[in-house]
Design a protein around this motif. Structure first.
Motif, PDB file in Angstrom:
ATOM      1  N   CYS A 179      87.041  10.529  66.274  1.00 47.70           N
ATOM      2  CA  CYS A 179      85.688  11.036  66.502  1.00 47.70           C
ATOM      3  C   CYS A 179      85.786  12.465  67.041  1.00 47.70           C
ATOM      4  O   CYS A 179      86.714  12.798  67.771  1.00 47.70           O
ATOM      5  N   HIS A 180      84.807  13.286  66.683  1.00 48.18           N
ATOM      6  CA  HIS A 180      84.872  14.705  67.030  1.00 48.18           C
ATOM      7  C   HIS A 180      83.508  15.196  67.513  1.00 48.18           C
ATOM      8  O   HIS A 180      82.489  14.980  66.856  1.00 48.18           O
ATOM      9  N   TYR A 181      83.518  15.823  68.672  1.00 47.90           N
ATOM     10  CA  TYR A 181      82.283  16.383  69.209  1.00 47.90           C
ATOM     11  C   TYR A 181      81.745  17.480  68.291  1.00 47.90           C
ATOM     12  O   TYR A 181      82.499  18.191  67.640  1.00 47.90           O
ATOM     13  N   ARG A 182      80.432  17.604  68.279  1.00 49.45           N
ATOM     14  CA  ARG A 182      79.754  18.751  67.684  1.00 49.45           C
ATOM     15  C   ARG A 182      79.074  19.497  68.824  1.00 49.45           C
ATOM     16  O   ARG A 182      78.784  18.917  69.863  1.00 49.45           O
ATOM     17  N   TYR A 183      78.829  20.780  68.631  1.00 44.11           N
ATOM     18  CA  TYR A 183      78.176  21.573  69.659  1.00 44.11           C
ATOM     19  C   TYR A 183      77.069  22.416  69.041  1.00 44.11           C
ATOM     20  O   TYR A 183      77.200  22.929  67.938  1.00 44.11           O
ATOM     21  N   THR A 184      75.971  22.529  69.770  1.00 45.62           N
ATOM     22  CA  THR A 184      74.894  23.400  69.339  1.00 45.62           C
ATOM     23  C   THR A 184      75.293  24.851  69.607  1.00 45.62           C
ATOM     24  O   THR A 184      76.307  25.125  70.262  1.00 45.62           O
ATOM     25  N   THR A 185      74.487  25.766  69.141  1.00 47.61           N
ATOM     26  CA  THR A 185      74.775  27.182  69.400  1.00 47.61           C
ATOM     27  C   THR A 185      74.696  27.503  70.894  1.00 47.61           C
ATOM     28  O   THR A 185      75.289  28.475  71.346  1.00 47.61           O
ATOM     29  N   ALA A 186      73.966  26.666  71.655  1.00 45.85           N
ATOM     30  CA  ALA A 186      73.890  26.832  73.112  1.00 45.85           C
ATOM     31  C   ALA A 186      75.009  26.074  73.827  1.00 45.85           C
ATOM     32  O   ALA A 186      74.992  25.960  75.048  1.00 45.85           O
ATOM     33  N   LYS A 187      75.960  25.537  73.038  1.00 42.84           N
ATOM     34  CA  LYS A 187      77.141  24.844  73.552  1.00 42.84           C
ATOM     35  C   LYS A 187      76.824  23.499  74.199  1.00 42.84           C
ATOM     36  O   LYS A 187      77.605  22.980  75.024  1.00 42.84           O
ATOM     37  N   GLN A 188      75.689  22.909  73.839  1.00 41.54           N
ATOM     38  CA  GLN A 188      75.392  21.561  74.304  1.00 41.54           C
ATOM     39  C   GLN A 188      76.109  20.551  73.402  1.00 41.54           C
ATOM     40  O   GLN A 188      76.123  20.701  72.179  1.00 41.54           O
ATOM     41  N   PRO A 189      76.698  19.507  73.986  1.00 42.66           N
ATOM     42  CA  PRO A 189      77.466  18.557  73.187  1.00 42.66           C
ATOM     43  C   PRO A 189      76.595  17.544  72.453  1.00 42.66           C
ATOM     44  O   PRO A 189      75.585  17.077  72.969  1.00 42.66           O
ATOM     45  N   LEU A 190      77.017  17.236  71.240  1.00 38.63           N
ATOM     46  CA  LEU A 190      76.428  16.177  70.434  1.00 38.63           C
ATOM     47  C   LEU A 190      77.561  15.273  69.972  1.00 38.63           C
ATOM     48  O   LEU A 190      78.693  15.723  69.811  1.00 38.63           O
ATOM     49  N   PRO A 191      77.276  13.992  69.711  1.00 41.62           N
ATOM     50  CA  PRO A 191      78.346  13.099  69.272  1.00 41.62           C
ATOM     51  C   PRO A 191      78.658  13.249  67.788  1.00 41.62           C
ATOM     52  O   PRO A 191      77.907  13.878  67.040  1.00 41.62           O
ATOM     53  N   ASP A 192      79.747  12.659  67.380  1.00 36.66           N
ATOM     54  CA  ASP A 192      80.102  12.546  65.975  1.00 36.66           C
ATOM     55  C   ASP A 192      79.051  11.657  65.307  1.00 36.66           C
ATOM     56  O   ASP A 192      78.831  10.519  65.717  1.00 36.66           O
ATOM     57  N   ALA A 193      78.390  12.175  64.298  1.00 38.73           N
ATOM     58  CA  ALA A 193      77.290  11.432  63.673  1.00 38.73           C
ATOM     59  C   ALA A 193      77.765  10.201  62.920  1.00 38.73           C
ATOM     60  O   ALA A 193      76.955   9.307  62.632  1.00 38.73           O
ATOM     61  N   ALA A 194      79.049  10.131  62.576  1.00 35.16           N
ATOM     62  CA  ALA A 194      79.574   8.952  61.908  1.00 35.16           C
ATOM     63  C   ALA A 194      79.999   7.892  62.918  1.00 35.16           C
ATOM     64  O   ALA A 194      79.734   6.709  62.740  1.00 35.16           O
ATOM     65  N   CYS A 195      80.666   8.318  63.999  1.00 31.24           N
ATOM     66  CA  CYS A 195      81.095   7.379  65.033  1.00 31.24           C
ATOM     67  C   CYS A 195      79.924   6.866  65.858  1.00 31.24           C
ATOM     68  O   CYS A 195      79.881   5.696  66.242  1.00 31.24           O
TER      69      CYS A 195
END
Length: 215
Positions: free
Chosen positions: A55-71
């Motif tokens: 699983c891999h974190y995603r980040y917004t342009t403001a560097k806020q973390p989002l989860p892996d949309a598949a996991c």
């Protein structure tokens, strides 16, 4: 339960350059149906987590973390529907404390999920978070609804989680219970991207929202 990486790969506790998140095809962020879990249980057991490093974190342009949309696509509870909100999430006296899995279960899951995401920062600074929170009708212990959420920008190491997502969830909960937005719309918006959910639904923080609940 294996998970494929999202397009923005951020190993560990936030390494790499921030990129705009993209949704996994067919997932809630792409408008797909959100999975429904088992719902509240009389007794919880620790659930298997995705394999380490899958699983891999995603980040917004403001560097806020989002989860892996598949996991972690988000999972709803069958006990909470638009027809039952008055007796569940909007019930006077609260709802979530009675259905929350115990720490002896979530502690094991958090450690395993940290390995799933490659999180290597201090565990006390990361929240084991329900993507669709319990106060929004999220499933209490489905592994697809839980992720080790790393600290947001501005975090002070050693001070515990700093999670602006909690305030967003509280605002959405208030809007649902006031009839300003539907349960399904709020769930879909927060599963897609919690950082844009309020703007997408036209929800603003209100003085009557009450205490922010960590979830």
């Amino acid at each position: 339960m294996g998970c494929s990486p999202s397009t923005a790969h951020h190993p560990g506790s936030g390494g790499g350059a921030a990129t705009t998140p993209s949704a996994a095809a067919g997932g809630p962020a792409a408008g797909g149906a959100i999975p429904v879990g088992a719902g509240p249980q009389s007794a919880y057991t620790a659930q298997a987590q995705p394999a380490p490093g899958t699983c891999h974190y995603r980040y917004t342009t403001a560097k806020q973390p989002l989860p892996d949309a598949a996991c972690t696509p988000g999972v709803t509870s069958p006990a909470v529907t638009q027809a039952t909100i008055s007796s569940t999430i909007c019930k006077a006296g609260g709802y979530t404390s009675a259905i929350r899995p115990p720490v002896n279960v979530t502690g094991k899951e958090k450690a395993a999920n940290a390995a799933s995401y490659g999180y290597t920062g201090p565990m006390g600074d990361a929240e084991y978070d329900h993507l669709i929170s319990l106060q929004l009708g999220g499933d209490p212990n489905d592994p697809r609804n839980l992720w080790v959420e790393p600290p947001s920008p501005g975090h002070v190491p050693g001070k515990g989680p700093n999670n602006p997502k909690d305030a967003v969830e509280t605002h959405l909960h208030t809007a649902i219970c006031k009839g300003q937005v539907t349960l399904a719309a709020a769930q879909q918006a927060v599963a897609a991207d919690w950082t844009t959910a309020e703007a997408k639904l036209g929800v603003k923080a209100a003085a009557s929202d009450g205490p922010v609940e960590s979830d």
